[in-house]
Design a protein around this motif. Structure first.
Motif, PDB file in Angstrom:
ATOM      1  N   TYR A 284     -29.017  -1.708  29.066  1.00 29.81           N
ATOM      2  CA  TYR A 284     -29.599  -2.978  28.630  1.00 29.81           C
ATOM      3  C   TYR A 284     -28.901  -4.190  29.221  1.00 29.81           C
ATOM      4  O   TYR A 284     -29.239  -5.319  28.898  1.00 29.81           O
ATOM      5  CB  TYR A 284     -29.541  -3.067  27.100  1.00 29.81           C
ATOM      6  CG  TYR A 284     -30.451  -2.088  26.410  1.00 29.81           C
ATOM      7  CD1 TYR A 284     -29.991  -0.791  26.118  1.00 29.81           C
ATOM      8  CD2 TYR A 284     -31.758  -2.417  26.058  1.00 29.81           C
ATOM      9  CE1 TYR A 284     -30.816   0.120  25.495  1.00 29.81           C
ATOM     10  CE2 TYR A 284     -32.581  -1.495  25.437  1.00 29.81           C
ATOM     11  CZ  TYR A 284     -32.109  -0.227  25.155  1.00 29.81           C
ATOM     12  OH  TYR A 284     -32.915   0.666  24.542  1.00 29.81           O
ATOM     13  N   ALA A 285     -27.893  -3.993  30.061  1.00 29.60           N
ATOM     14  CA  ALA A 285     -27.141  -5.129  30.619  1.00 29.60           C
ATOM     15  C   ALA A 285     -28.043  -5.989  31.488  1.00 29.60           C
ATOM     16  O   ALA A 285     -28.875  -5.487  32.254  1.00 29.60           O
ATOM     17  CB  ALA A 285     -25.941  -4.626  31.418  1.00 29.60           C
ATOM     18  N   ASN A 286     -27.864  -7.313  31.389  1.00 31.23           N
ATOM     19  CA  ASN A 286     -28.548  -8.302  32.241  1.00 31.23           C
ATOM     20  C   ASN A 286     -30.067  -8.195  32.162  1.00 31.23           C
ATOM     21  O   ASN A 286     -30.768  -8.381  33.157  1.00 31.23           O
ATOM     22  CB  ASN A 286     -28.088  -8.171  33.702  1.00 31.23           C
ATOM     23  CG  ASN A 286     -26.634  -8.497  33.868  1.00 31.23           C
ATOM     24  OD1 ASN A 286     -26.133  -9.419  33.215  1.00 31.23           O
ATOM     25  ND2 ASN A 286     -25.937  -7.756  34.706  1.00 31.23           N
ATOM     26  N   ARG A 287     -30.588  -7.893  31.010  1.00 31.12           N
ATOM     27  CA  ARG A 287     -32.040  -7.887  30.839  1.00 31.12           C
ATOM     28  C   ARG A 287     -32.378  -8.319  29.417  1.00 31.12           C
ATOM     29  O   ARG A 287     -31.567  -8.134  28.504  1.00 31.12           O
ATOM     30  CB  ARG A 287     -32.632  -6.505  31.136  1.00 31.12           C
ATOM     31  CG  ARG A 287     -32.192  -5.419  30.148  1.00 31.12           C
ATOM     32  CD  ARG A 287     -32.940  -4.112  30.351  1.00 31.12           C
ATOM     33  NE  ARG A 287     -32.740  -3.562  31.686  1.00 31.12           N
ATOM     34  CZ  ARG A 287     -33.328  -2.469  32.136  1.00 31.12           C
ATOM     35  NH1 ARG A 287     -34.176  -1.834  31.352  1.00 31.12           N
ATOM     36  NH2 ARG A 287     -33.086  -2.016  33.339  1.00 31.12           N
ATOM     37  N   PRO A 288     -33.552  -8.875  29.185  1.00 28.24           N
ATOM     38  CA  PRO A 288     -33.932  -9.277  27.831  1.00 28.24           C
ATOM     39  C   PRO A 288     -34.038  -8.075  26.905  1.00 28.24           C
ATOM     40  O   PRO A 288     -34.442  -6.985  27.319  1.00 28.24           O
ATOM     41  CB  PRO A 288     -35.282  -9.967  28.033  1.00 28.24           C
ATOM     42  CG  PRO A 288     -35.308 -10.342  29.483  1.00 28.24           C
ATOM     43  CD  PRO A 288     -34.544  -9.273  30.179  1.00 28.24           C
ATOM     44  N   ILE A 289     -33.690  -8.302  25.621  1.00 27.89           N
ATOM     45  CA  ILE A 289     -33.768  -7.263  24.600  1.00 27.89           C
ATOM     46  C   ILE A 289     -34.623  -7.806  23.468  1.00 27.89           C
ATOM     47  O   ILE A 289     -34.517  -8.966  23.095  1.00 27.89           O
ATOM     48  CB  ILE A 289     -32.359  -6.901  24.070  1.00 27.89           C
ATOM     49  CG1 ILE A 289     -31.450  -6.497  25.231  1.00 27.89           C
ATOM     50  CG2 ILE A 289     -32.443  -5.761  23.063  1.00 27.89           C
ATOM     51  CD1 ILE A 289     -30.005  -6.329  24.800  1.00 27.89           C
ATOM     52  N   SER A 290     -35.464  -6.948  22.922  1.00 31.34           N
ATOM     53  CA  SER A 290     -36.315  -7.370  21.806  1.00 31.34           C
ATOM     54  C   SER A 290     -35.493  -7.545  20.550  1.00 31.34           C
ATOM     55  O   SER A 290     -34.543  -6.801  20.293  1.00 31.34           O
ATOM     56  CB  SER A 290     -37.420  -6.345  21.564  1.00 31.34           C
ATOM     57  OG  SER A 290     -38.191  -6.708  20.424  1.00 31.34           O
ATOM     58  N   GLN A 291     -35.858  -8.562  19.769  1.00 31.60           N
ATOM     59  CA  GLN A 291     -35.227  -8.784  18.470  1.00 31.60           C
ATOM     60  C   GLN A 291     -35.821  -7.873  17.385  1.00 31.60           C
ATOM     61  O   GLN A 291     -35.382  -7.923  16.239  1.00 31.60           O
ATOM     62  CB  GLN A 291     -35.368 -10.244  18.052  1.00 31.60           C
ATOM     63  CG  GLN A 291     -34.679 -11.248  18.978  1.00 31.60           C
ATOM     64  CD  GLN A 291     -34.793 -12.670  18.450  1.00 31.60           C
ATOM     65  OE1 GLN A 291     -34.901 -12.877  17.250  1.00 31.60           O
ATOM     66  NE2 GLN A 291     -34.763 -13.644  19.357  1.00 31.60           N
ATOM     67  N   PHE A 292     -36.777  -7.052  17.763  1.00 26.98           N
ATOM     68  CA  PHE A 292     -37.435  -6.181  16.801  1.00 26.98           C
ATOM     69  C   PHE A 292     -37.460  -4.754  17.332  1.00 26.98           C
ATOM     70  O   PHE A 292     -37.596  -4.534  18.552  1.00 26.98           O
ATOM     71  CB  PHE A 292     -38.861  -6.651  16.514  1.00 26.98           C
ATOM     72  CG  PHE A 292     -38.925  -8.006  15.878  1.00 26.98           C
ATOM     73  CD1 PHE A 292     -38.968  -8.132  14.495  1.00 26.98           C
ATOM     74  CD2 PHE A 292     -38.913  -9.156  16.666  1.00 26.98           C
ATOM     75  CE1 PHE A 292     -39.019  -9.383  13.905  1.00 26.98           C
ATOM     76  CE2 PHE A 292     -38.962 -10.402  16.074  1.00 26.98           C
ATOM     77  CZ  PHE A 292     -39.014 -10.506  14.685  1.00 26.98           C
ATOM     78  N   LEU A 293     -37.307  -3.801  16.444  1.00 28.30           N
ATOM     79  CA  LEU A 293     -37.371  -2.385  16.784  1.00 28.30           C
ATOM     80  C   LEU A 293     -38.333  -1.728  15.807  1.00 28.30           C
ATOM     81  O   LEU A 293     -38.104  -1.750  14.589  1.00 28.30           O
ATOM     82  CB  LEU A 293     -35.977  -1.733  16.691  1.00 28.30           C
ATOM     83  CG  LEU A 293     -35.915  -0.242  16.997  1.00 28.30           C
ATOM     84  CD1 LEU A 293     -36.223  -0.001  18.463  1.00 28.30           C
ATOM     85  CD2 LEU A 293     -34.537   0.332  16.658  1.00 28.30           C
ATOM     86  N   LYS A 294     -39.418  -1.195  16.370  1.00 28.37           N
ATOM     87  CA  LYS A 294     -40.453  -0.547  15.542  1.00 28.37           C
ATOM     88  C   LYS A 294     -40.979  -1.512  14.484  1.00 28.37           C
ATOM     89  O   LYS A 294     -41.193  -1.147  13.320  1.00 28.37           O
ATOM     90  CB  LYS A 294     -39.895   0.716  14.884  1.00 28.37           C
ATOM     91  CG  LYS A 294     -39.448   1.782  15.873  1.00 28.37           C
ATOM     92  CD  LYS A 294     -38.867   2.991  15.162  1.00 28.37           C
ATOM     93  CE  LYS A 294     -38.390   4.033  16.158  1.00 28.37           C
ATOM     94  NZ  LYS A 294     -37.774   5.216  15.491  1.00 28.37           N
ATOM     95  N   GLY A 295     -41.112  -2.779  14.867  1.00 23.26           N
ATOM     96  CA  GLY A 295     -41.649  -3.779  13.962  1.00 23.26           C
ATOM     97  C   GLY A 295     -40.656  -4.374  12.997  1.00 23.26           C
ATOM     98  O   GLY A 295     -40.989  -5.289  12.255  1.00 23.26           O
ATOM     99  N   GLN A 296     -39.429  -3.860  12.981  1.00 23.29           N
ATOM    100  CA  GLN A 296     -38.416  -4.362  12.057  1.00 23.29           C
ATOM    101  C   GLN A 296     -37.362  -5.158  12.832  1.00 23.29           C
ATOM    102  O   GLN A 296     -36.970  -4.755  13.929  1.00 23.29           O
ATOM    103  CB  GLN A 296     -37.747  -3.194  11.313  1.00 23.29           C
ATOM    104  CG  GLN A 296     -38.697  -2.414  10.428  1.00 23.29           C
ATOM    105  CD  GLN A 296     -39.303  -3.273   9.329  1.00 23.29           C
ATOM    106  OE1 GLN A 296     -38.604  -4.066   8.719  1.00 23.29           O
ATOM    107  NE2 GLN A 296     -40.620  -3.107   9.105  1.00 23.29           N
TER     108      GLN A 296
END
Length: 894
Positions: free
Chosen positions: A222-234
């Motif tokens: 996951y380095a140097n890339r956007p990450i979602s603030q949500f996982l499986k809707g949570q």
């Protein structure tokens, strides 16, 4: 009979009782194991949550403080007077190698402040100085702070700031700094000490649903890339931190691991921080202890069931096993408590635990350092011991009232109050108190830290914001506040307030000749003399440069104002002893009085400034009280300036032409183009009414280009009409002459008008020549190369050097009319005119005398060998149609 020889045959009732007892024993064993597990689990969970929250608060504070420290250091760099001065020098003189060298040395001098790189950029966006090595990071996020600040990553965290550099409100450029963020590397080993799955993450939002995190806190995928603030809707824990919330939750992290996580926003930076560890690690110790206890309980169960038939032995065995289990539990509890104490000892913030009566139960190492007490000196004593009066007397009453009402304004809130050290010193601290009630215990936990340095830094920042760095006097910001207060008090008391605006006379000469260091000493001496000459209720402020403002309060009459200001000016202009030199500094003083000259701050300051400039125009070393006529003159000047900005667009300028006549043949040999302004309200204005204003506003450049364009177009019109027009002379302003596009503009105008280059004469003044002589010569040669003729106008009024004059590629000298006017009555003027004629002829130059108004003057000049003349004797300046008629009738040069 011994037990070993005892034989027992169980009966049905005995078997039933044994069976029921066995079931009860099994159930009791399972219940005891479950209860033990739940207690240990709850204990581990409670301690870890507190540890995570306390540790995270410490991390956030350290991370935020390091960022704010770097920003404050960068602000310090951008506001240093020598930085502003050097960057201003580069701005005003782009070729100033010395100023660039100074900026380079200054940039290097700031590296020891913790920066890895420093860069100065002028207002054109050009890098003018650089020190250190800027990292080009793959990871950059913007920090929401008061300045342009970025969090970056290049093998380690970095903080980069862009600070504007200004003098007053004038933008000069900006400073770029980059500094390593050391706190993350320092705290990571302590994070790992919490558990092998413990991790500390710092992230920034990307919109509402994504984020970017420091690479060191991420799985490599996951380095140097956007990450979602949500996982499986949570939402993942970091989502709450980025929303500005704080707390502790059980959740799934971005890797879909079940974790317990503490989250908190990092101040007002827009960043979030999460300290987490896997839930499996959370209950690892409890599970391990459960397995130990379960083994003991199982052994107890089997033994009890095998020996159930015996009454005494099972009871003894059960008691023994229970004692062992108790000792094991106590050992585990003491180990857990020891780990808790070890963690508290390594937390930078002070932690104090008190019971419901205010008695201290826990006092960690940081608290010892803050208060100067050893833990054993305060444990068991009332916490009010650490408080100064009146907090000490009020503490027990406050605690009692809280228990009775359940209402509190400090539980759960972060606030500032005063503490008292062992030596009696009272100091500011920041404290946050939480109430913990587990049923078994009811305590209050206070996390606190000493904020003495932060308070001192804030006070220092306030001093910098409100006082002049060189003299220590109040600056404009504080002056405005002091003046407003003085006006309020004067209205109540019916007194007068005098406002003095002082500008030093001759200070620039000291700065230029003796250097800025000496100039700074003079400014300090002036500030000291002003301060000691006034009362404590008066205010002396430095506006900037060599300008000072004085506010005099409590004056009953204008006579009192007159006496005080005269005394102040007398003291101020007395000689100064600076670096073993006696220096003389004059002063021009403008004075306004409340309520006579204005009833508000802005009006008084404006009128005071007007009066000061009138004092300076009067010759300096004087003081002038404001008069309404001064304001009227300023308003008139502003109105004329506004009209001047529109005059070109409205085509209100006119060109008049004055003939140049040959003294021998009487033929018209040239024309001088002279501008006039056909003002819509004031009529035809001569250059003396608006040329100085055009120079001041910068409009002289487009106006000068209009004159050149119009003169060339007029010559072309005459040529097409069959009129053999002589050369036309056009005056160049100093700003026009310094314009790098001048030669190109002249070449274009000549080409567009088909005007032969020798038909255009450019007139310059001696003062323009005496600037940068080498540059002047280079520009004049470029003009001569195109075929243009060059004339020196108003010769004799400046400071020309003969050594320079003989190097200049000029063709004509024009004698100023101030010498010609009295040649028949003043022998000195006559001698000067004769000397100029002889000088010009020795250099093979043509001489033109200006301002000839009588036949006697014309005859004198012709007898002395002067070549040409112009003046009212032949013709005043005329519009183009009248000049065209004159050219048709006047004799032509042979």
């Amino acid at each position: 009979m011994t037990p070993t020889n005892f034989t027992y045959t169980p009966k049905k009732e005995d078997l039933r009782i044994s069976f029921i007892s066995g079931i009860i024993l099994v159930l009791l064993t399972l219940a005891a194991g479950a209860s033990t597990y739940l207690v240990m689990q709850h204990e581990a969970e409670s301690i870890l949550k507190k540890h995570l929250s306390a540790f995270l608060q410490y991390d956030v504070r350290g991370f935020r403080n390091e960022i704010h420290y770097t920003i404050r250091q960068s602000v310090t760099v951008a506001t240093r007077p020598f930085v502003i001065h050097s960057l201003k020098g580069v701005d005003t003189r782009p070729g100033n190698i010395r100023a660039r060298h100074d900026l380079q040395e200054i940039a290097r001098s700031f590296l020891p402040m913790g920066f890895s790189a420093v860069e100065f950029v002028n207002r054109k966006g050009e890098i003018v100085a650089h020190a250190g090595s800027f990292q080009v990071p793959p990871f950059t996020v913007h920090i929401k702070a008061s300045q342009e600040t970025f969090l970056q990553w290049k093998r380690r965290p970095l903080v980069q700031t862009l600070m504007p550099v200004k003098e007053d409100k004038r933008y000069l450029g900006f400073v770029i700094t980059q500094a390593p963020l050391l706190f993350m590397a320092h705290i990571r080993p302590m994070v790992r000490a919490l558990g092998h799955t413990a991790d500390l993450a710092v992230c920034a939002p990307l919109g509402a649903t994504a984020m970017r995190c420091l690479p060191s806190t991420l799985h490599v995928h996951y380095a140097n890339r956007p990450i979602s603030q949500f996982l499986k809707g949570q939402p993942v824990p970091m989502h709450f931190a980025l929303e500005g919330r704080s707390g502790v939750i059980y959740a799934q992290d971005y890797l879909d691991h079940a974790v317990v996580a503490a989250f908190v926003p990092i101040g007002n930076t827009g960043l979030g921080m999460v300290l987490k560890m896997r839930q499996s690690d959370l209950f690892h110790a409890a599970n391990a202890r459960l397995r130990q206890v379960a083994g003991l309980l199982l052994a107890l169960l089997l033994t009890a069931m095998l020996l159930m038939r015996w009454l005494v032995v099972p009871l003894l065995r059960k008691r023994t096993e229970a004692q062992e289990a108790t000792r094991a539990a106590n050992t585990a509890l003491r180990a857990s408590e020891a780990r808790t104490q070890a963690l508290l000892a390594h937390i930078a913030d002070g932690v104090i635990v008190i019971d419901t009566q205010g008695v201290i139960e826990t006092f960690n190492a940081a608290a010892e350092q803050i208060f100067g007490y050893e833990a054993h000196d305060v444990i068991g004593k009332n916490v009010s011991l650490l408080m100064p009066e009146p907090h000490r007397s009020q503490h027990d009453q406050y605690l009692k009232r809280y228990h009775e009402t359940g209402r509190s304004t400090i539980i759960g809130a972060t606030r500032e109050l005063e503490g008292m050290r062992h030596n009696g010193e009272i100091f500011p601290l920041e404290i946050k108190i939480r109430e913990v009630d587990t049923g078994a215990m009811h305590v209050f936990i206070a996390a606190l830290r000493d904020i003495t340095r932060e308070k001192e830094a804030a006070q220092h920042t306030l001093e910098l914001a409100t006082h002049d760095a060189l003299t220590g006097l109040p600056n404009r910001l504080l002056l405005s506040d002091r003046l407003d207060q003085a006006l309020v008090q004067a209205r109540r008391a019916g007194d007068r307030v005098a406002l003095l605006f002082l500008d030093l006379d001759g200070f620039k000469t000291i700065n230029d000749s003796l250097g800025h260091a000496t100039g700074d000493l003079v400014l300090k001496a002036v500030a000291q003399r002003l301060t000691t000459s006034l009362r404590a209720t008066d205010t002396v402020a430095r506006q900037g440069g060599d300008e000072f403002v004085v506010v005099l309060t409590g004056l009953a009459t204008l006579e009192a104002v007159d006496q005080v200001t005269q005394k102040l000016l007398t003291n101020l202009i007395a000689p100064y002893s600076v670096q073993d030199r006696i220096l003389y500094v004059g002063a021009s003083m403008g004075i306004t009085v409340f309520p006579d000259d204005g009833v508000d701050r802005d009006t008084l300051l404006k009128n005071c400034d007007i009066a000061m400039y009138r004092a300076k125009e009067a010759g300096g070393n004087t003081r002038l009280f404001f008069a309404p006529t001064m304001n009227q003159e300023v308003v008139a000047k502003q109105s004329l300036s506004t009209d001047l900005h529109q005059a070109l667009a409205r085509d209100e300028f006119r060109l008049y032409y004055q003939p140049v006549v040959d003294l021998v043949s009487g033929a018209v040999v040239g024309l001088e183009a002279l501008i006039r302004w056909q003002h819509p309200m004031q009529g035809l204005l001569s250059p003396s009414r608006f040329i100085a204003l055009a120079e001041e506003t910068g409009l002289i450049v487009p106006i000068g280009e209009w004159v050149l364009t119009s003169a060339c177009a007029q010559w072309q019109a005459w040529a097409k009409a069959g009129i053999d027009a002589p050369p036309i002379a056009v005056n160049l302003s100093a700003r026009q002459f310094r314009d790098s596009r001048l030669v190109a503009t002249l070449t274009r105008l000549l080409k567009e008008s088909d005007m032969p280059p020798d038909r255009l004469v450019l007139e310059i003044t001696e003062s323009m020549v005496m600037g940068n002589v080498d540059m002047v010569i280079e520009t004049l040669r470029a003009m001569r190369a195109t075929g243009l003729k060059i004339a020196i106008d108003d010769f004799g009024t400046g400071y020309s050097s003969l050594s320079y004059l003989k190097r200049l590629p000029v063709s004509i000298l024009k004698i100023d009319q101030s010498f010609v006017r009295d040649i028949m009555t003043d022998a000195s003027d006559a001698a000067v005119v004769i000397a100029i004629i002889n000088l010009a002829h020795s250099l093979h130059l043509t001489v033109i005398a200006e301002g000839v108004e009588t036949e006697a003057q014309r005859s004198f000049l012709r007898e002395r060998g002067c070549d040409h003349y112009q003046g009212y004797y032949f013709s005043k300046p005329r519009p183009a149609p009248e000049v065209a008629a004159l050219l048709k009738e006047a004799p032509r040069a042979p």
